[in-house]
Design a protein around this motif. Sequence first.
Motif, PDB file in Angstrom:
ATOM      1  N   SER A  38       0.862  -1.194   0.000  1.00  0.00           N
ATOM      2  CA  SER A  38       0.000   0.000   0.000  1.00  0.00           C
ATOM      3  C   SER A  38       0.887   1.228   0.000  1.00  0.00           C
ATOM      4  O   SER A  38       1.186   1.781   1.058  1.00  0.00           O
ATOM      5  CB  SER A  38      -0.895   0.043   1.227  1.00  0.00           C
ATOM      6  OG  SER A  38      -1.296  -1.238   1.620  1.00  0.00           O
ATOM      7  N   PRO A  39       1.320   1.649  -1.192  1.00  0.00           N
ATOM      8  CA  PRO A  39       2.290   2.757  -1.265  1.00  0.00           C
ATOM      9  C   PRO A  39       1.767   4.067  -0.680  1.00  0.00           C
ATOM     10  O   PRO A  39       2.554   4.959  -0.398  1.00  0.00           O
ATOM     11  CB  PRO A  39       2.551   2.897  -2.768  1.00  0.00           C
ATOM     12  CG  PRO A  39       2.109   1.601  -3.369  1.00  0.00           C
ATOM     13  CD  PRO A  39       0.999   1.093  -2.512  1.00  0.00           C
ATOM     14  N   GLY A  40       0.442   4.177  -0.469  1.00  0.00           N
ATOM     15  CA  GLY A  40      -0.076   5.409   0.133  1.00  0.00           C
ATOM     16  C   GLY A  40       0.250   5.522   1.613  1.00  0.00           C
ATOM     17  O   GLY A  40       0.106   6.579   2.208  1.00  0.00           O
ATOM     18  N   LYS A  41       0.697   4.422   2.210  1.00  0.00           N
ATOM     19  CA  LYS A  41       0.978   4.456   3.649  1.00  0.00           C
ATOM     20  C   LYS A  41       2.334   5.115   3.903  1.00  0.00           C
ATOM     21  O   LYS A  41       3.348   4.638   3.422  1.00  0.00           O
ATOM     22  CB  LYS A  41       0.927   3.043   4.229  1.00  0.00           C
ATOM     23  CG  LYS A  41      -0.481   2.469   4.127  1.00  0.00           C
ATOM     24  CD  LYS A  41      -0.653   1.175   4.883  1.00  0.00           C
ATOM     25  CE  LYS A  41      -2.150   0.807   4.885  1.00  0.00           C
ATOM     26  NZ  LYS A  41      -2.420  -0.487   5.486  1.00  0.00           N
ATOM     27  N   LYS A  42       2.302   6.189   4.657  1.00  0.00           N
ATOM     28  CA  LYS A  42       3.503   7.016   4.787  1.00  0.00           C
ATOM     29  C   LYS A  42       3.963   7.204   6.222  1.00  0.00           C
ATOM     30  O   LYS A  42       4.992   7.827   6.460  1.00  0.00           O
ATOM     31  CB  LYS A  42       3.235   8.417   4.195  1.00  0.00           C
ATOM     32  CG  LYS A  42       2.964   8.428   2.708  1.00  0.00           C
ATOM     33  CD  LYS A  42       4.234   8.149   1.919  1.00  0.00           C
ATOM     34  CE  LYS A  42       3.970   8.160   0.430  1.00  0.00           C
ATOM     35  NZ  LYS A  42       4.967   7.359  -0.301  1.00  0.00           N
ATOM     36  N   CYS A  43       3.173   6.760   7.172  1.00  0.00           N
ATOM     37  CA  CYS A  43       3.530   7.092   8.553  1.00  0.00           C
ATOM     38  C   CYS A  43       3.429   5.838   9.432  1.00  0.00           C
ATOM     39  O   CYS A  43       2.375   5.220   9.526  1.00  0.00           O
ATOM     40  CB  CYS A  43       2.611   8.195   9.075  1.00  0.00           C
ATOM     41  SG  CYS A  43       3.165   8.865  10.641  1.00  0.00           S
ATOM     42  N   ILE A  44       4.541   5.497  10.063  1.00  0.00           N
ATOM     43  CA  ILE A  44       4.645   4.196  10.732  1.00  0.00           C
ATOM     44  C   ILE A  44       4.938   4.401  12.213  1.00  0.00           C
ATOM     45  O   ILE A  44       5.818   5.178  12.584  1.00  0.00           O
ATOM     46  CB  ILE A  44       5.805   3.387  10.102  1.00  0.00           C
ATOM     47  CG1 ILE A  44       5.521   3.170   8.618  1.00  0.00           C
ATOM     48  CG2 ILE A  44       6.006   2.060  10.823  1.00  0.00           C
ATOM     49  CD1 ILE A  44       6.717   3.457   7.755  1.00  0.00           C
TER      50      ILE A  44
END
Length: 573
Positions: free
Chosen positions: A86-92
């Motif tokens: 899911s390349p839209g996921k940016k914050c972990i």
Amino acid sequence: RAYSSEDLALFSRRMLCSQPLWAGMDIYYIYLNRWKKRFFAEHPEYFMLRDGERVAENYPNHMPCFSNPAVIRQTAADIIKQINQSPGKKCIKIFSDAPINLCQCPQCQAMPERQLADPELITSEAVYGFQKRIADIIHQSHPDVYFLTQTKGKSYYAPPQLCKLGERFTVNILASPHLCNVSSLSFAVDVARQWQAAGQRSMFFGYPRYTDKPTKNMPVMTPQFNAEYLRLFAGLSSGTISSEMNFNPYSFSALNQFVQARLLFEVNSDVAALIQEFCAFAYPGAEKEMAGFYQAMEQLYIRRRDISENPYYDVYSADKLAAPWAWLNEAQAKVKDDSQFFAQLYQDFQQFYEGSQKEEENSRKLAAWNEQRLQASTGTLKLPLASSALDWKSSAQLWPGALKLDFSAPQQSEDFQAASLYLLCDSAHLYLGIVAQESNMAALQASCQENFKGNFWNDDNFEIMLVPDKAGSYEQIVINANAAYRVLTQPKTRDNREFQMETHAQKLAHSWLLSMKIPLSQFETAPSAQPWHFNAFRNRAAGAKQNSGIRMLGPNFHILDDYVKIIVPPQNH
Ligand SMILES: [Zn+2]
């Protein structure tokens, strides 16, 4: 009707609650439970070593071994896989969910962060250093992702000295989520200052209307306190991760939302004027009555002393809701007919009030029980003087003239195990004695044998809280049935191992006894000049778990304002 995600996003932005990329958690990576199933059989070395064994338990023993490079690689690989899916996921966010113990393997103990002097700072250094090493690997292939971490009470909270997290990290500062007094936030503010000084972006993590059970769907209306809260963190922090945007009934949170939106532009706005403005807009004709309603509701909530399981038993008991309900009915007679805001609020509040009325009998019983059990610990208590012949190691029941306080719990329970605390002093010492009934002595947990070694919270224990100066630091002594203890200083200002105390314990057939002799010279202020705040709690591990205290209002042990006050009368020597 159902709203599309576009509608919700637009609404969120208009309500000033949109999140920058670095603030919105997309991936929450945790070890608890998940890693045990995947790896424990094949790779026990991935897990923390505690007292000679690899463990994957509940917190605080739920962490992997921080020094094992395979742990770091596996974690990074798992997260990279999720981002690629899911390349839209940016914050972990990587764990940060509970207090932790640290791995005791030789490699972990040899790590540079473990060489620091301060035992509490070591945990901070280890946690943030571990997260940074994982982030560094992920950034090699995905330089645009962000990381969230947080502070967790006194377990980890200090900015690391050996690594810099950098601009890709945001630190959530854990603040007291429910209590509406500034003193309950002083540690969080202090921690926020430390992170600011370290040049790290932070957000605060806490809010009067938090999203968990004690406030969910409740009419938490706290515009004045919200202003105080925002002012406290203004300039220290880049935002808040909780706000009114959390699916509570809209009628209950509309005023808070309005006030919050205005405060975000001008934190020193006049809140009373904002309430007037909102009432004139939403409830034309009944401005005065609605301002009265909101004030009554805020007063109820800010007087909340601790979190009860059921708010109908304390903060929103039917007798307390009667006054705001009367304001609403006066408003109903005056509000102009076309106020949809009012109709919705009236309907929602009526339903809430009826729920409270159904609990009225239980609430009354509980209030009577609490009044009775807290009576002995109310006001300032004078400590009796110990005679020079005091045999402090004897059962405290035999201490001549000692002040006796019984342990009790906010909720009555079956199989309650009674305990009493005994207090005496002389010019140089404070004497504390405890007699703890225990119907199941065979199940008594007492694994810690040495001071400062092992997990005292898994043992049957008593926690003694000594607060010489409420504004300053306090000592938290945890002691078990071997008379072994550990001391935590909160906040951390000196080495806890310097704490001086003599202890003695006895295990009998149906009870266990503790005696403590504490030199007063180690404190900056003696309890003779002004009262100390003081408390003692019992954590029972034998049989059914049970918490009690000599003055315990709710599950939170750290609300110093509500502690017992003790004072030593002037002495002639
Ligand atoms: Zn290790």
